[in-house]
Design an enzyme around this catalytic site. Structure first.
Site, PDB file in Angstrom:
ATOM      1  N   GLN A  25     -61.549 -10.494  72.038  1.00 13.24           N
ATOM      2  CA  GLN A  25     -60.367 -10.862  72.821  1.00 13.24           C
ATOM      3  C   GLN A  25     -60.438 -12.334  73.185  1.00 13.24           C
ATOM      4  OE1 GLN A  25     -59.469  -7.621  75.982  1.00 13.24           O
ATOM      5  NE2 GLN A  25     -61.654  -7.459  75.577  1.00 13.24           N
ATOM      6  N   HIS A  48     -56.539 -11.991  70.141  1.00 15.82           N
ATOM      7  CA  HIS A  48     -55.670 -12.708  71.083  1.00 15.82           C
ATOM      8  C   HIS A  48     -55.480 -14.174  70.706  1.00 15.82           C
ATOM      9  CE1 HIS A  48     -56.504  -9.535  74.461  1.00 15.82           C
ATOM     10  NE2 HIS A  48     -55.625  -9.128  73.579  1.00 15.82           N
ATOM     11  N   GLY A  95     -68.819  -7.193  77.708  1.00 16.50           N
ATOM     12  CA  GLY A  95     -68.265  -8.265  78.538  1.00 16.50           C
ATOM     13  C   GLY A  95     -66.763  -8.249  78.692  1.00 16.50           C
ATOM     14  N   SER A 149     -63.456  -6.468  80.995  1.00 19.99           N
ATOM     15  CA  SER A 149     -63.172  -5.734  82.224  1.00 19.99           C
ATOM     16  C   SER A 149     -62.399  -4.442  81.968  1.00 19.99           C
ATOM     17  CB  SER A 149     -62.368  -6.614  83.180  1.00 19.99           C
ATOM     18  OG  SER A 149     -61.151  -6.983  82.569  1.00 19.99           O
ATOM     19  N   ASN A 152     -71.913  -4.517  80.175  1.00 23.53           N
ATOM     20  CA  ASN A 152     -71.098  -5.356  81.057  1.00 23.53           C
ATOM     21  C   ASN A 152     -71.880  -5.652  82.332  1.00 23.53           C
ATOM     22  OD1 ASN A 152     -68.440  -6.549  80.985  1.00 23.53           O
ATOM     23  ND2 ASN A 152     -67.921  -5.315  82.769  1.00 23.53           N
TER      24      ASN A 152
END
Ligand code: NAD
Ligand code: ZN
Length: 233
Positions: free
Chosen positions: A91, A109, A175, A177, A201
């Site tokens: 991402q 992204h 890593g 959220s 994470n």
């Protein structure tokens, strides 16, 4: 547990944190001092293009000062040595996976180094600051926007990603959220087709309950250890 051949790895801003790249929502809920809606939506760009171009110019300049960390390097090693299928879906819009040497990699992204031309639709590497309104190398128009998938826009490479998720034996999230869809839903897709799911994470993500295993800690420590174990079987 079925044998592992096909792996899909999803990474987010947390993997670049130890390189010194700020994550998306810091403790203050802001991205480098800005509300996400003010810099990462098509509406923001329409409303105040100068602010948005300057924001991404700053992110691009920052990239010149950072280096891949142990987690990026471990994933590049896995890419080089893993005999089965592997797809690294990031991402992140930084180029730290690329620079570490990962090649089975897609940027869902977009990419900070690239511009997207609003006149001809072509993407190209842009070295000048966006704020200088550089000409598009394809059509010559000065209509370059950052090649970033903003909120409300369709991520890149979704067909390839969906296919890889349906075929994978192991899905690993690092890593992130788990707050930004569709990436946050990848774990459920992979599990629907029978994959094992592992998360690494700093703290439990929004989607922790969907994973078979959650390892909490720094990517720079957890990821090299995981890769070492995987490759030693
Ligand atoms: P996020 O900021 O929402 O979440 C980052 C996660 O990483 C958090 O859960 C945090 O606990 C964890 N984390 C922080 N430091 C860590 C470490 N050292 N090791 C392991 N985990 C750590 O980011 P996201 O989930 O990627 O989603 C946000 C969006 O932000 C993406 O769409 C992305 O395009 C964009 N973004 C990208 C970058 C980048 O390219 N580096 C930076 C900021 C934002
Ligand atoms: Zn063009």
């Amino acid at each position: 547990m079925r044998e592992i051949n096909n792996i899909v790895i999803l990474t987010g801003a947390g993997i670049s944190a130890e390189s010194g790249v700020a994550t998306f929502r810091g403790p203050d809920g802001l991205w480098e001092g800005h509300r996400v809606e003010d810099v990462a939506t098509p509406e923001a760009f329409q409303r105040d293009p100068d602010l948005v171009l300057k924001f991404y110019d700053e992110r691009r300049a920052k990239l010149q000062t950072v280096e891949p960390n142990a987690a990026h390097k471990a994933l590049a090693r896995l890419d080089a040595e893993w005999g089965g299928n592997l797809l690294l879906v990031t991402q992140n819009v930084d180029d730290l996976h690329d620079r570490a040497g990962s090649s089975r990699l897609v940027h869902m992204h977009g990419d900070l180094l690239n511009g997207l031309c609003l006149s001809c639709g072509q993407r190209s590497v842009i070295t000048d600051d966006f704020s200088n309104r550089p000409a598009c190398p394809h059509c010559g128009e000065r209509t370059i926007r950052p090649d970033i998938v903003w909120f409300g826009e369709m991520p890149y490479h979704m067909d390839q990603i969906e296919l890889a998720l349906a075929r994978c034996d192991l899905f690993v999230s690092i890593g992130t959220s788990g707050a930004v869809y569709p990436a946050a839903g990848f774990v459920q897709t992979a599990r629907h087709y029978g994959a094992q799911a592992l998360e690494m994470n700093l703290d439990p993500s929004d989607g922790s309950l969907y994973f078979h295993e959650s390892r909490m800690g720094k990517a720079g420590e957890l990821v090299p250890a995981w890769v070492e174990t995987l490759l030693s079987y």
